[in-house]
Design a protein around this motif. Structure first.
Motif, short mmCIF file in Angstrom:
data_model
loop_
_atom_site.label_atom_id
_atom_site.label_comp_id
_atom_site.label_asym_id
_atom_site.label_seq_id
_atom_site.Cartn_x
_atom_site.Cartn_y
_atom_site.Cartn_z
N VAL A 95 0.87 -1.19 0.00
CA VAL A 95 0.00 0.00 0.00
C VAL A 95 0.90 1.23 0.00
CG1 VAL A 95 -1.83 1.24 1.19
CG2 VAL A 95 -1.76 -1.27 1.31
N TYR A 96 0.71 2.10 -0.99
CA TYR A 96 1.55 3.29 -1.14
C TYR A 96 0.67 4.53 -1.24
CZ TYR A 96 5.16 -0.12 -2.30
OH TYR A 96 6.03 -1.18 -2.26
N ILE A 146 -11.67 0.79 4.06
CA ILE A 146 -11.48 0.54 2.62
C ILE A 146 -10.29 -0.38 2.39
CG2 ILE A 146 -10.78 1.66 0.46
CD1 ILE A 146 -12.54 4.02 1.26
N LEU A 147 -9.20 -0.15 3.11
CA LEU A 147 -8.02 -0.99 2.93
C LEU A 147 -8.29 -2.42 3.40
CD1 LEU A 147 -5.12 1.44 3.99
CD2 LEU A 147 -5.85 0.78 1.68
N LEU A 167 -1.48 -4.57 -5.08
CA LEU A 167 -0.98 -3.19 -5.03
C LEU A 167 -2.16 -2.23 -4.86
CD1 LEU A 167 1.47 -1.23 -5.37
CD2 LEU A 167 0.90 -1.14 -7.81
N VAL A 168 -2.04 -1.34 -3.87
CA VAL A 168 -3.04 -0.29 -3.65
C VAL A 168 -2.32 1.05 -3.66
CG1 VAL A 168 -4.77 0.67 -2.10
CG2 VAL A 168 -4.51 -1.82 -2.28
N ILE A 178 1.18 1.36 5.46
CA ILE A 178 1.16 2.33 4.35
C ILE A 178 2.54 2.97 4.22
CG2 ILE A 178 0.13 4.45 3.46
CD1 ILE A 178 -2.37 3.80 5.05
N ARG A 179 3.09 2.91 3.04
CA ARG A 179 4.37 3.56 2.78
C ARG A 179 4.09 4.88 2.05
NH1 ARG A 179 7.15 -2.06 0.89
NH2 ARG A 179 4.93 -2.60 0.81
#
Length: 424
Positions: free
Chosen positions: A219-220, A289-290, A298-299, A327-328
């Motif tokens: 997740v980015y 949502i995540l 990939l998000v 989250i990155r």
């Protein structure tokens, strides 16, 4: 050491005089505004180590090499001023002696020849003593100046190279502080050697991401000011991913619920790529949502371009930082921004636990040193960079050496354009 002062109406004119009379190896010891223009003090054969020895305990007052050079220049010029004053005094004594002899010879009676001869003889002896004393003083001053010159004759070339190197690095786009720091690492050799060494150090200091997002997955989130290119960059990443892996394992998310129709462009990308787009709002939190998208490889999360003065700024960043998902978050930095703006943006968004950055619009920047210096000073790894509007062709994995090479090519192009403009 040959020291010379130059006066001109502007700094550019003064530098032209320096270049013409002193050559390319001249070191600028000091420069200051004076009535009617500027004054530059330059030197040939300047040695920083010898300058410290010459200044003795006063050298401790010099906090950097520039201040040391200024102190050396001030000392040298004081000695020269004293030398000039002594020469003036000698001229005055000679004039007085000549006037005295002329007066005595013109006014003395003929019957007092012996007295006339005695008076000038006594005056001559007195003048001779004073002249001898002043000549000794001048000799002493000359020794001091010569000693300063001799003590500063071994390392001037190196110092001149450092100064010219710092100037070139600033033309490259680096800040004066970073350019000075890199140039001081070059302690001997030619300018081109120092230039190559500084570029290598810059490439070493520019960190890049080790993994490819598209392969590694995760997740980015992209954060940054409005206009930095966040949404377009997400579109490029999404298009690249779909071309390589298909649309089924990709999802797009936007947290921008603060502006009217803010997420329309992202929905356009979603429709074209056949990828779902989800919006974080009052009914659907980011984590909810995540959680639903946990099966996606990939998000990519788009965010609102908010500043610290905007409503929702703290809320959006806190939402990213508090998420229980890994989250990155990456800062999107436009290469066309001024260095101070880049630093300000970094301070605004670093509370989101930045994992790296993406450089955008490097095709629009005159020089790349500003952006490269920024990532070097902040130690943010660069994951990607973009250099145009084509999707996804103008998206590239970041590598330090190619980026520095592009910066060099951009500087050469700028210099060539300036040369053509000057010759026109």
């Amino acid at each position: 050491m040959k020291v010379k002062r130059f006066f001109a109406k502007s700094m550019a004119e003064a530098l032209k005089q320096v270049s013409h009379e002193m050559g390319p190896d001249a070191v600028i010891l000091s420069n200051r505004r004076v009535e009617g223009g500027v004054e530059i003090v330059t030197a040939l054969d300047y040695d920083e180590n010898m300058a410290r020895q010459r200044l003795g305990e006063k050298a401790a007052e010099a906090t950097n090499g520039s201040r040391l050079a200024e102190m050396q220049a001030e000392q040298h010029l004081r000695l020269e001023d004293e030398l000039n004053r002594s020469r003036s005094r000698i001229r005055e004594v000679r004039e007085q002696r000549a006037n005295g002899l002329s007066y005595c010879q013109s006014t003395a009676p003929a019957t007092e020849v012996s007295d006339v001869q005695v008076a000038p003889a006594n005056a001559s002896a007195g003048y001779a003593d004073e002249l001898a004393s002043m000549r000794a003083e001048i000799s002493s001053l000359r020794d001091l100046v010569s000693a300063g010159s001799a003590s500063a004759s071994r390392d001037v070339g190196n110092n001149a190279v450092q100064q010219r190197l710092a100037e070139r690095l600033q033309e490259f786009g680096l800040s004066a502080e970073l350019a000075g720091s890199l140039s001081r690492q070059h302690r001997s050799g030619r300018l081109e050697d120092g230039w190559k060494r500084s570029l290598k150090m810059l490439a070493t200091g520019v960190r890049t991401a080790r993994e490819d997002w598209l392969d590694a997955g995760g997740v980015y989130a992209l954060v940054g000011p409005t206009g930095s290119g966040k949404t377009t960059t997400i579109g490029k990443l999404a298009a690249r991913y779909v071309l390589e892996h298909g649309p089924d394992s990709l999802a797009l998310v936007t947290t921008d619920r603060y502006r009217v129709a803010a997420h329309e462009q992202l929905f356009v990308f979603g429709r074209i790529l056949n990828v779902p787009v989800r919006v974080v709002d009052e009914s659907h939190s980011l984590d909810d949502i995540l959680d639903e998208l946990s099966d996606r490889h990939l998000v990519l999360i788009d965010t609102a371009g908010l500043t610290s003065a905007d409503r929702g700024y703290q809320e959006q960043l806190a939402e990213l930082a508090r998420s229980h998902h890994a989250i990155r978050t990456h800062l999107v930095v436009s290469a066309t921004s001024q260095p101070r703006i880049m630093k300000s943006v970094w301070h605004c968004y670093k509370m989101a636990n930045l994992a790296g950055c993406i450089m955008t619009k490097i095709d629009e920047a005159l020089t790349l040193g500003e952006a490269l210096g920024f990532v070097m000073e902040t130690s943010l790894p660069v994951s990607w960079y973009t250099d145009g509007q084509k999707i996804p062709e103008d998206l590239h994995r970041a590598e330090a050496i190619p980026l520095v090479r592009q910066g060099v090519d951009r500087l050469k192009g700028l210099q060539n354009a300036q040369a053509v403009a000057e010759g026109a």
